[in-house]
Design a protein around this motif. Structure first.
Motif, PDB file in Angstrom:
ATOM      1  N   HIS A 159      22.997   2.770  21.115  1.00  0.00           N
ATOM      2  CA  HIS A 159      21.534   2.899  21.066  1.00  0.00           C
ATOM      3  C   HIS A 159      20.876   3.015  22.450  1.00  0.00           C
ATOM      4  O   HIS A 159      19.677   2.771  22.587  1.00  0.00           O
ATOM      5  N   SER A 200      12.038  -5.680  21.408  1.00  0.00           N
ATOM      6  CA  SER A 200      12.219  -6.627  20.298  1.00  0.00           C
ATOM      7  C   SER A 200      12.031  -5.934  18.957  1.00  0.00           C
ATOM      8  O   SER A 200      12.785  -6.173  18.000  1.00  0.00           O
ATOM      9  N   ASP A 201      11.026  -5.053  18.878  1.00  0.00           N
ATOM     10  CA  ASP A 201      10.774  -4.322  17.630  1.00  0.00           C
ATOM     11  C   ASP A 201      11.949  -3.403  17.300  1.00  0.00           C
ATOM     12  O   ASP A 201      12.356  -3.288  16.129  1.00  0.00           O
ATOM     13  N   SER A 204      14.892  -5.394  16.049  1.00  0.00           N
ATOM     14  CA  SER A 204      14.665  -5.807  14.663  1.00  0.00           C
ATOM     15  C   SER A 204      14.852  -4.654  13.687  1.00  0.00           C
ATOM     16  O   SER A 204      15.506  -4.794  12.644  1.00  0.00           O
ATOM     17  N   SER A 205      14.302  -3.484  14.026  1.00  0.00           N
ATOM     18  CA  SER A 205      14.373  -2.337  13.115  1.00  0.00           C
ATOM     19  C   SER A 205      15.801  -1.834  12.947  1.00  0.00           C
ATOM     20  O   SER A 205      16.160  -1.310  11.887  1.00  0.00           O
ATOM     21  N   LEU A 206      16.622  -1.990  13.989  1.00  0.00           N
ATOM     22  CA  LEU A 206      18.012  -1.542  13.913  1.00  0.00           C
ATOM     23  C   LEU A 206      18.949  -2.628  13.380  1.00  0.00           C
ATOM     24  O   LEU A 206      20.141  -2.371  13.176  1.00  0.00           O
ATOM     25  N   GLY A 207      18.401  -3.832  13.180  1.00  0.00           N
ATOM     26  CA  GLY A 207      19.216  -4.932  12.670  1.00  0.00           C
ATOM     27  C   GLY A 207      20.289  -5.375  13.643  1.00  0.00           C
ATOM     28  O   GLY A 207      21.398  -5.743  13.237  1.00  0.00           O
ATOM     29  N   LEU A 208      19.955  -5.384  14.939  1.00  0.00           N
ATOM     30  CA  LEU A 208      20.930  -5.731  15.969  1.00  0.00           C
ATOM     31  C   LEU A 208      20.844  -7.209  16.340  1.00  0.00           C
ATOM     32  O   LEU A 208      19.797  -7.833  16.217  1.00  0.00           O
ATOM     33  N   GLY A 209      21.941  -7.742  16.839  1.00  0.00           N
ATOM     34  CA  GLY A 209      21.942  -9.108  17.350  1.00  0.00           C
ATOM     35  C   GLY A 209      21.697  -9.142  18.840  1.00  0.00           C
ATOM     36  O   GLY A 209      22.292  -9.963  19.551  1.00  0.00           O
TER      37      GLY A 209
END
Length: 239
Positions: A159, A200-201, A204-209
């Motif tokens: 990403h 941060s957004d 969250s949208s990519l579901g990453l840690g």
């Protein structure tokens, strides 16, 4: 014979391109100084730490603070200039939950590059140093352009292009790989709120840690903050 137990706590992620190994090396030298009550000359520490790291880039900053420009002469001797970093500059690091070992990041680089690519990087690294030294911050975005490592190492960072786009769209001055990766870093002026929120957004949208961390420049090098080495069950050195 008295044993020695060392407990280390660090906020610097390992194998993330943020200089954790250099920080550990310099902390080790300071621990030696404290334990032996024998101060070491900074240039001696730099030479030994550079041998451990293989280059002075991170250890020199850890020793002296700020931005340190190093160059190795034909005689093997390093020359350096320290440039204090303006406190208005802030940084947001995107920290993946995966790590890129420095060895792997080096192996992905080509063994040779074209003359044009080498000239491009010399020009832009010089421009970056001059921009930071003269507070010409509008040029930083152009100055971080790179032909020698980013286009190869970004393949190891999931990403990367999406985070770069998020940084640019939220007003960052520049965005690039931090060290050898896996972290990426955005440059901001005065306020990084929008960039950090954009990261941060996206996380969250990519579901990453992943984590988005705000970083600020430090112009003071490593120092011993606390030393208690009297004979006891628990002696302490805080660096």
């Amino acid at each position: 014979v008295m044993g020695l137990h060392v407990s280390v706590a660090s906020d610097i992620p390992m194998a993330a391109g943020l200089g954790s190994s250099a920080a550990a090396a310099i902390a080790g030298f300071h621990l030696y100084e404290a334990a032996r009550a024998m101060p070491l000359d900074a240039d001696v520490v730099l030479a030994m730490a550079t041998e451990l790291e293989g280059h002075p880039d991170n250890v020199s900053a850890a020793i002296f603070g700020g931005l340190v420009v190093d160059a190795r002469g034909l005689d093997g001797v390093y020359s350096r200039i320290k440039i204090p970093v303006d406190g208005r500059l802030k940084f947001v690091a995107a920290l993946p939950d995966s790590r890129v070992e420095t060895g792997a990041a080096r192996k992905i680089l080509p063994k040779s590059v074209s003359h044009a690519e080498a000239v491009f990087n010399v020009q832009h690294r010089s421009l970056l140093g001059a921009a930071l030294a003269s507070a010409a911050y509008a040029l930083i975005g152009r100055a971080v352009h790179d032909e020698l490592h980013e286009k190869y190492r970004k393949k190891l960072i999931p990403h990367f292009d999406e985070f770069k786009r998020a940084a640019e769209e939220s007003g960052a001055l520049a965005f690039t790989v931090s060290g050898a990766g896996s972290s990426c870093i955005a440059f901001c002026l005065d306020d990084c709120t929008a960039v950090r929120q954009a990261f941060s957004d996206l996380i969250s949208s990519l579901g990453l840690g992943w984590r988005a961390e705000l970083l600020e420049p430090v112009n003071k090098g490593a120092e011993v903050l606390e030393r208690h080495l009297a004979p006891s069950d628990k002696s302490t050195v805080k660096i």
